[in-house]
Design an enzyme around this catalytic site. Structure first.
Site, PDB file in Angstrom:
ATOM      1  N   HIS A  80       0.841   5.357   1.076  1.00 12.50           N
ATOM      2  CA  HIS A  80       0.196   6.409   1.861  1.00 12.50           C
ATOM      3  C   HIS A  80       0.248   7.727   1.086  1.00 12.50           C
ATOM      4  O   HIS A  80       1.303   8.087   0.542  1.00 12.50           O
ATOM      5  CB  HIS A  80       0.946   6.649   3.175  1.00 12.50           C
ATOM      6  CG  HIS A  80       1.026   5.466   4.082  1.00 12.50           C
ATOM      7  ND1 HIS A  80       0.255   5.356   5.219  1.00 12.50           N
ATOM      8  CD2 HIS A  80       1.785   4.341   4.053  1.00 12.50           C
ATOM      9  CE1 HIS A  80       0.558   4.214   5.844  1.00 12.50           C
ATOM     10  NE2 HIS A  80       1.488   3.591   5.167  1.00 12.50           N
ATOM     11  N   HIS A  94       0.844  -1.196   0.000  1.00 10.59           N
ATOM     12  CA  HIS A  94       0.000   0.000   0.000  1.00 10.59           C
ATOM     13  C   HIS A  94       0.879   1.245   0.000  1.00 10.59           C
ATOM     14  O   HIS A  94       2.010   1.214   0.473  1.00 10.59           O
ATOM     15  CB  HIS A  94      -0.942   0.010   1.205  1.00 10.59           C
ATOM     16  CG  HIS A  94      -0.227  -0.138   2.508  1.00 10.59           C
ATOM     17  ND1 HIS A  94       0.170  -1.355   2.997  1.00 10.59           N
ATOM     18  CD2 HIS A  94       0.174   0.775   3.424  1.00 10.59           C
ATOM     19  CE1 HIS A  94       0.785  -1.182   4.144  1.00 10.59           C
ATOM     20  NE2 HIS A  94       0.809   0.100   4.435  1.00 10.59           N
TER      21      HIS A  94
END
Ligand code: AMP
Length: 145
Positions: A109, A107
């Site tokens: 941010h 992932h």
């Protein structure tokens, strides 16, 4: 959890993709999903993931899947800027527990920054109100192009 190891399909982001736990969705396309971080380091802190890639980190993701993720990162970053008018934007991505990674589904941010507002510490903030996250997600989603 070091850099190597098996992808765990029970990780929390895989559960979000499967709809088993809720998330405040900002954007979704055939490959990727963007949603609000539940423990935000700043107002508007968003996360971008690939929906099908069983990649734990930057080292094991297929380059085409990474390209899809980064395309969504740029789209979300532009929408965050349009919606929240930050003075800056931090884009981070952690690989392995010693680097600060806590969820082992790749992932990225997207964290807006404002002059004179300190950045919250990674992994140390409190949980945000679900309703506040939904409101922010809707504000950002409205500015997705
Ligand atoms: P990292 O520490 O880079 O692996 O990032 C994981 C991020 O996921 C952290 O910033 C957490 O605040 C966030 N997080 C953990 N659980 C959830 C959840 N259920 N929904 C949204 N974000 C979450």
């Amino acid at each position: 959890m070091s850099l190597d190891g098996r992808y765990d399909p029970e990780n929390i982001f895989a559960k979000i993709v499967r709809g088993e736990i809720p998330a405040a969705t900002v954007f979704e396309d055939v490959d990727t999903l963007a949603f609000m971080d539940a423990f935000p380091q700043a107002r508007g802190h968003s996360l971008v993931i690939h929906k099908r890639s069983a990649a734990r980190n930057l080292l094991d993701i297929d380059p085409a899947d990474l390209a899809a993720v980064m395309t969504t990162v740029q789209r979300v970053a532009r929408a965050v800027r349009a919606a929240l008018s930050p003075d800056g934007l931090v884009v981070t991505q952690f690989n392995g527990a010693p680097a600060g990674q806590t969820v082992f589904h790749l992932h990225v941010h997207v964290i807006p920054r404002w002059n004179d507002i300190a950045l919250g510490r990674h992994g140390e903030g409190g949980m945000a109100e679900a309703s506040a996250l939904k409101t922010l997600a809707a504000m950002i989603a409205e500015r997705i192009e």
